[in-house]
Design an enzyme around this catalytic site. Sequence first.
Site, mmCIF file in Angstrom:
data_model
loop_
_atom_site.group_PDB
_atom_site.id
_atom_site.type_symbol
_atom_site.label_atom_id
_atom_site.label_comp_id
_atom_site.label_asym_id
_atom_site.label_seq_id
_atom_site.Cartn_x
_atom_site.Cartn_y
_atom_site.Cartn_z
ATOM 1 N N ASP A 10 1.137 9.804 9.016
ATOM 2 C CA ASP A 10 -0.160 9.112 8.952
ATOM 3 C C ASP A 10 -1.250 10.100 9.373
ATOM 4 O O ASP A 10 -1.158 10.720 10.428
ATOM 5 C CB ASP A 10 -0.149 7.894 9.884
ATOM 6 C CG ASP A 10 -1.434 7.098 9.798
ATOM 7 O OD1 ASP A 10 -1.494 6.128 9.025
ATOM 8 O OD2 ASP A 10 -2.407 7.458 10.505
ATOM 9 N N ASP A 110 -3.777 7.160 3.387
ATOM 10 C CA ASP A 110 -3.510 8.185 4.409
ATOM 11 C C ASP A 110 -2.118 8.131 5.014
ATOM 12 O O ASP A 110 -1.895 8.702 6.065
ATOM 13 C CB ASP A 110 -4.588 8.152 5.500
ATOM 14 C CG ASP A 110 -4.305 7.108 6.552
ATOM 15 O OD1 ASP A 110 -3.699 6.068 6.215
ATOM 16 O OD2 ASP A 110 -4.672 7.342 7.712
ATOM 17 N N GLU A 111 -1.180 7.436 4.360
ATOM 18 C CA GLU A 111 0.166 7.471 4.924
ATOM 19 C C GLU A 111 1.275 7.347 3.893
ATOM 20 O O GLU A 111 1.085 6.814 2.802
ATOM 21 C CB GLU A 111 0.328 6.434 6.032
ATOM 22 C CG GLU A 111 0.191 5.002 5.606
ATOM 23 C CD GLU A 111 0.253 4.068 6.815
ATOM 24 O OE1 GLU A 111 -0.833 3.777 7.382
ATOM 25 O OE2 GLU A 111 1.352 3.642 7.189
HETATM 26 N N1 DCP Z 1 -9.962 1.844 6.988
HETATM 27 C C1 DCP Z 1 -11.057 1.015 6.716
HETATM 28 N N2 DCP Z 1 -11.179 -0.192 7.377
HETATM 29 C C2 DCP Z 1 -10.245 -0.586 8.280
HETATM 30 C C3 DCP Z 1 -9.134 0.242 8.547
HETATM 31 C C4 DCP Z 1 -9.031 1.457 7.878
HETATM 32 O O1 DCP Z 1 -11.907 1.366 5.900
HETATM 33 N N3 DCP Z 1 -10.385 -1.757 8.926
HETATM 34 C C5 DCP Z 1 -9.873 3.148 6.283
HETATM 35 C C6 DCP Z 1 -10.535 4.228 7.110
HETATM 36 C C7 DCP Z 1 -9.393 4.990 7.726
HETATM 37 C C8 DCP Z 1 -8.281 4.815 6.699
HETATM 38 O O2 DCP Z 1 -8.508 3.538 6.096
HETATM 39 O O3 DCP Z 1 -9.716 6.351 7.981
HETATM 40 C C9 DCP Z 1 -6.893 4.876 7.310
HETATM 41 O O4 DCP Z 1 -6.727 3.835 8.244
HETATM 42 P P1 DCP Z 1 -5.873 3.970 9.561
HETATM 43 O O5 DCP Z 1 -5.576 2.609 10.026
HETATM 44 O O6 DCP Z 1 -4.721 4.888 9.357
HETATM 45 O O7 DCP Z 1 -6.888 4.577 10.621
HETATM 46 P P2 DCP Z 1 -7.453 6.043 10.824
HETATM 47 O O8 DCP Z 1 -6.738 7.027 9.971
HETATM 48 O O9 DCP Z 1 -8.926 6.017 10.655
HETATM 49 O O10 DCP Z 1 -7.167 6.319 12.352
HETATM 50 P P3 DCP Z 1 -5.793 6.653 13.088
HETATM 51 O O11 DCP Z 1 -5.994 8.019 13.674
HETATM 52 O O12 DCP Z 1 -5.679 5.610 14.128
HETATM 53 O O13 DCP Z 1 -4.698 6.598 12.078
HETATM 54 CA CA CA Z 2 -4.474 7.155 9.876
HETATM 55 CA CA CA Z 3 -2.837 4.630 7.952
#
Ligand code: DCP
Ligand code: CA
Ligand code: CA
Length: 368
Positions: A10, A110-111
Site C-alpha cells: 500500500d 494505491d494497493e
Molecule cells: N482517498 C480519498 N478519500 C478517502 C480515502 C482515500 O480520496 N476517504 C484517496 C486518497 C488516498 C488514496 O485514495 O491517497 C489511497 O487511500 P488510502 O486509504 O490508502 O490512504 P493514503 O494512501 O492517503 O494514506 P495511508 O498512508 O494511510 O495509506
Molecule cells: Ca495508501
Molecule cells: Ca490504500
Amino acid sequence: MQSRIVLLVDLDYFFAQCEERRNPSIKDKPVVVCVYSGRTEDSGAVSTANYVARKYGVKSGIPIALAKQKLKDVDSVFLPVDKEFYREISDRIMEILRSHADVFEHVGIDEAYLDVTQRTKADYQEAERLAQIIKDDVLAQEQLTCSVGVGPNKLVAKIAADIQKPDGLTVVRPHELHVFLSPLHVRRLVGVGRKTEQKLETLGVRTVGQLAQFDVQKLIEIFGRKLGTYFHNASLGVDDEPVQERGEPESVSRISTLKENTRDSAVILDEAYRLCDEVYSRLLQLELVYRSVSIYVVAGDLSVHSRSKTFENPASDLETFKKTVKELFEKFHDESDVEARRIGVKLSSLAKKETLQKQITSFFGNSK
Ligand code: DCP
Ligand code: CA
Ligand code: CA
C-alpha cells in the site's frame, strides 16, 4: 490449503505523496489534497493529507474548512486532486509490483496483493527480502514510499501493512499469528465497521483475541452463518481467499522524463515510440484492444498538457498506435509553444480481444 505467502503493498499517503514528488519543496509542510465541490471557495472534503498534516488531525474525509481551521497557524499547502497524474504513477508502480508476483491482484489505485509463494519457496525470510527489494524498487524508480505487509493470507497481509506506516515492512509468520492479532482492536479486521464494532462491544468483545475466544455458535446466531463464521475465522487469522488477477485495466500508459527540456520533434518522437513499444507489449500480454490514444506533455513549468484521439472502431496494431501518437504530438507542437520535460503515451477504452472478433463475426455472419 497449502501454506502460502501473500504480500499487500500500500502506497503511503498516496495522492499527497505524488504531490510532494511533483514539487519536493512542499515536503516538510502539511500537504492537504482536496476534492473541491466548487460551491464556495472552501466547500468540499479532504481526499488525503501527508503525515505532517495528520499530526494536526487532518485526514481523509473531513471538510476542507475544518482542515484549514486545524492548520490556521501553520504554513501549509492545499491542492486540488489530480487523478490523471496519480493514475499514471500508479500504473507504473503496479507494473513494478506485478513483476515481483506469481499472481497479482490490483485492488485500488494505491494497493495490490502479491502471491509470492512459489518464487519464495514459501520461505518467510525470502519473502521479507523480496518485500524490501520491492520497496527499494518503487523508491528508486518512482521516488515513493510504501508499506508492505507479509503474511500467510490476504487478511493478515492487509492488517500487517496497516499496522506500521509510513514506509513500514511487517512480517507475520504463521506461528506469530496469535501474538500479533490478539491485542488488536476488532476494527482492524476487514468487514468490521462501526455498527459491528458496537454490537461486539455490547457482547464484551473489543479485541481480536476476545473475538477468537467467543463462542462461534453464538456469533452465527447473532450475525448469521456467513458473517459469524467469517468473524470467527478472521479472529484466528484464517483466510482462504486466493490472490486473483482482476479484470482488465481502464488504461495502459507510460511516461518518461527527457534528458533535457526540448521542443525538438525528432527527440520527442524517438522517446514516444519507445514508450509505445512498452505500452503495446503490455496490451498484448493483457490480450486487449484499444479505441483511444492519448499523449501527455509535462512542460518545463510542470504544467500538464494532453491530446487524445478516439476511433469509432477498436484497433489492435502497433502501427495505428504510433501513427496516432505522431499526429497528436505534431498537433500539440503546432498549438503550443511549451518545452517538454516529460512525455507520456496512453491507450484507453480497452476491450478484450475476443470482443472484437465476436463483433466482426456477428457483423459478417458466422460462415459455418
Ligand atoms: N482517498 C480519498 N478519500 C478517502 C480515502 C482515500 O480520496 N476517504 C484517496 C486518497 C488516498 C488514496 O485514495 O491517497 C489511497 O487511500 P488510502 O486509504 O490508502 O490512504 P493514503 O494512501 O492517503 O494514506 P495511508 O498512508 O494511510 O495509506
Ligand atoms: Ca495508501
Ligand atoms: Ca490504500
